[in-house]
Design an enzyme around this catalytic site. Sequence first.
Site: not given
Length: 253
Positions: A9, A11, A35, A140, A153, A157, A188
Amino acid sequence: MNKTVLVTGATSGFGRAVALKFAKNGYNTIITGRREERLLELKNEIESSTNSLAHHLTFDVRNKKEVKNAIVSLTENWKSINVLVNNAGLASGLDKIQDGDTEDWDKMIDTNVKGLLYVSKEVIPLLESTGNGHIINIGSTAGKEVYERGNVYCASKHAVDAISKGMRIDLLQMGIKVTQIAPGAAETEFSQVRFHGDKEKARDAYKGYQPMSAEDIAEVAYYTTTLPPHLCINDLVMTSLAQASSHYIHRKP
Ligand code: NDP
Ligand code: 8X3
């Protein structure tokens, strides 16, 4: 000889900042994400602004085959990895469980949990070969507490929290350090992804207080690798001064 860090991750957000931080401190970097253009841009930035080399691998962490092929493709000079930063991840949607979209659930579980496992499975043998491996899992505060609409989510985590503990136990005799970093809110592209591209909702998530930056997380992630060989930070929760927990953020009107 330079050490090597592999960051998933890279990018955007934490991963990009972590790769740059390690590169500035003499690490060669293996940067990964989906990406490719952004990876090439980052490779260029690293190699033009530091004395370190960068190698990019474009793959989706959810795809077991792509993960395996990418790691197998590493040439001998990139095969000794000292630090793995399992960072790739996302929140998708913020809905009550009864309104949740199963596509969002699949994305979060497949990326945050299964993706982290697939990458670790391929990289652990390369870490072991260096004799001083270190895995940093980005969890997290959502892996410590559950909040309204956070359901899946938070579950993903919490799984990172449990996997980090399990890794630490199982990798003990290999001398591989396992650190979980559990950040609170940081600005972010995270909220843009969570709200499916809704920039206004994403901005609102950080209204009225100063969230952490990606560089804050990079600073701390790098710090955990600077300790003497016999010391390991196992679990580190970090938030901005304005945040006490998932539930309490002091916002100024
Ligand atoms: P960003 O959205 O800015 O970055 C997410 C990164 O994950 C991107 O580089 C993206 O790359 C990569 N990624 C997502 N899905 C995949 C996939 N299927 N395969 C490969 N790479 C993938 O968010 P952050 O930097 O904020 O998030 C990084 C991590 O930190 C995540 O695990 C997140 O859950 C966690 N976190 C974030 C917090 C925050 O408030 N920002 C707080 C606590 C934890 P690409 O799209 O190019 O594939
Ligand atoms: C991201 C932080 O508070 O949105 O993991 O869950 S939060």
